[in-house]
Design an enzyme around this catalytic site. Structure first.
Site, short mmCIF file in Angstrom:
data_model
loop_
_atom_site.label_atom_id
_atom_site.label_comp_id
_atom_site.label_asym_id
_atom_site.label_seq_id
_atom_site.Cartn_x
_atom_site.Cartn_y
_atom_site.Cartn_z
N HIS A 467 54.40 44.76 18.51
CA HIS A 467 55.24 44.83 19.70
C HIS A 467 55.95 43.65 20.42
O HIS A 467 55.64 43.63 21.59
CB HIS A 467 54.39 45.88 20.63
N PRO A 468 56.44 42.64 19.66
CA PRO A 468 56.96 41.80 20.50
C PRO A 468 58.10 41.96 21.38
O PRO A 468 58.85 42.62 21.10
CB PRO A 468 57.45 40.69 19.21
#
Length: 556
Positions: A467-468
């Site tokens: 989930h960058p």
């Protein structure tokens, strides 16, 4: 190939596909959507259970690896991102989570006007086609994105929910309802038992629009800038270099790794870093690539002899053999699973009033050796730090390749939260609900009990949940890259519209928020160009999402 357009969108992922749909709704406006990956017409993508084969795929994944993480024993972490139409929404676990209302209120409080919860809720509702009869104050039913219940969750996933309830974590049937906290079976972005990526939801149904051009297998090399005005992009398509021009705007929707990389490659970013990478400086913008955040994850995995769980064994052979038939004729069985079927949000002893960890429960054995498949059965639970304090960065090396440094555990509080989260997950798995299928804990292992031992385990095994966010931060401070309208500071005709604009990481999975960002950005772009000749449709659409006159109910 046509080379001039009103709008060029770089990246056919969760946000970019929404933009392509909304902007091309005006037949007088020409839109080009560029994707570096290929088409998504693969059973591995469309069949939900195929997701497990995509993360290390050479064809469908950008198999990035992080820089060695100094606080994780120097390990480089696998960081896959989607490489196909739909981007990462074509390889994710299809979980529909918006996050907590306070996540967005925090953005607004940091200077991002118009991004508070009450302002973004209408955009979440606009895209959603909720098939579950959930609260209409918080859910939409006329959008393109189906939100459905899991078709055939494994019985062991239900055990996890019951066990969590028994230790005091409420059951939650709608993580996008009044409360985020609790455990339950996740709702999914699927349609007819197939993955519903952003591409399939928003672009595939409108491919017949003559003013919409979709180009795949096309690599964008850099932006075309003239006196700090974005005029187009330089691309390589079918082995040929060419330039595409944009009359109105270039919009970067290449994700938290792709969008800052393209800005840096075009000479927009921290001046000294650009010089160090051998890139001509076009515009000194210190925040590009900074503020990288992600959810750090710890795994507990259990070996079990029970064939109830997903796995390969002689006992499960009949269900495996029959699974294609069950899927084709009943839309049930193993092939419908998204693997992380259950989970939820909970508070450790370190939390304030809000959950600080998220669980993703897998009713199958997750290899303790990192293999894609293991012989046998089991179950596992992933636990991630929901609001990490550690901040990393992305930069380019001398070869123009991204150096991804999450800087995990640079803030020691994250390690403490993850250790407490693992202890809470163990409490759930220790409940009597699991007595009938109980097995050996392979990771961390029964011998790992003290906080110090769990901390050592985290440093040796923790990984990213993929989930960058945050590398083109929205805001008003010196390190922000875009303003509240998502235009790049100091550059005209250029916006960033994807997870990279998030000032802080939201509390949960990021696909639904990226779709919301695409919706809100499209509305702002339509308003900005509402008086361009020939854009009557744009003027019409720009008035459709006026802010609500009274506050909507909020997630609490």
């Amino acid at each position: 190939m046509k080379t001039d357009y009103d709008y060029i969108i770089v990246g056919a992922g969760s946000s970019g596909c929404v933009l392509a749909n909304r902007l091309s709704a005006d037949p007088a406006v020409s839109v080009c959507l560029i994707e570096a990956g290929s088409h998504d017409n693969s059973l591995r993508i469309q069949t939900p259970a195929g997701t497990i084969t995509l993360y290390k795929s050479r064809k469908y994944s950008w198999n990035f690896f992080s820089a060695p993480q100094k606080n994780l024993n120097g390990r480089s972490l696998h960081t896959p991102r989607g490489k196909a139409l739909g981007g990462s929404s074509s390889m994710n676990s299809m979980i529909y989570i918006r996050g907590h209302a306070s996540d967005y209120d925090r953005w607004a409080q940091a200077g991002c006007a118009g991004w508070d919860w009450n302002s973004v809720l209408p955009y979440f509702k606009k895209s959603e086609n909720n098939r579950l009869g959930q609260d209409p104050r918080l859910h939409g039913t006329t959008g393109e994105l189906n939100v459905e219940a899991a078709r055939d969750p494994n019985p062991v996933s239900k055990l996890f929910v019951k066990a969590a309830q028994r230790i005091g974590i409420r059951t939650n049937d709608d993580f996008n309802g009044e409360q985020l906290e609790g455990c339950g079976i996740y709702n999914l972005t699927q349609k007819d038992a197939k993955r519903l990526s952003s591409y399939r939801a928003f672009v595939a149904p409108v491919l017949d629009r003559p003013n919409l051009t979709v180009i795949t297998d096309c690599s964008v090399q850099s932006l075309i800038l003239e006196e700090r005005v974005a005029k187009g992009v330089r691309v390589v398509s079918d082995g040929q270099a060419m330039a595409l021009s944009a009359r109105h705007e270039v919009i970067l929707s290449a994700g938290s790794l792709g969008s800052p990389s393209l800005l840096l490659a075009s000479g927009i970013g921290p001046e000294q870093e650009l010089k160090n990478a051998g890139i001509k400086v076009e515009h000194d913008l210190p925040g590009v690539g900074k503020n990288l955040q992600d959810h750090l994850d710890g795994l507990i995995t259990i070996r079990s002899k029970s064939p109830l769980t997903l796995g390969f064994s002689l006992g499960s052979l009949p269900s495996i053999v029959l699974s294609p038939l069950r899927y084709l004729f009943g839309k049930k069985g193993w092939l419908t699973t998204n693997y992380v079927e259950a989970g939820g949000f909970a508070r450790t002893p370190l939390a304030d009033a809000l959950p600080d960890v998220q669980f993703h429960f897998v009713p199958g054995y997750r290899s303790h050796r990192g293999r894609l498949f293991e012989w046998g059965h089991g179950y596992a639970v992933h636990t991630c730090v929901l609001r990490p304090k550690s901040i990393g960065e992305l930069r380019l090396d001398r070869d123009g390749k991204p150096v991804i440094d999450f800087n995990f555990l640079s803030d020691p509080q994250d390690a403490k939260v993850l250790v407490e989260g693992l202890k809470l997950a163990r409490r759930i798995l220790a409940d009597q609900q699991f007595d009938g299928i109980r097995g050996k804990e392979m990771l961390p292992g029964a011998e790992v009990q003290t906080d110090e031992q769990l901390m050592a385990y985290v440093r040796e095994y923790a990984a990213t949940v993929f989930h960058p966010v945050g590398t083109c931060k929205m805001g008003v401070d010196a390190m922000s890259v875009v303003g509240a309208d998502l235009t790049v500071h100091g550059i005209q005709g250029l916006r960033v519209v994807d997870a990279s604009i998030m000032p802080t990481l939201i509390s949960g999975n990021t696909n639904a928020p990226c779709i919301m960002i695409g919706e809100k950005a499209a509305d702002m772009i339509l308003r900005a160009h509402a008086f361009t000749p020939g854009s009557e449709r744009a003027r019409e659409q720009a008035g459709q999402l006026a802010a609500p006159s009274a506050p909507e109910s909020q997630l609490s």
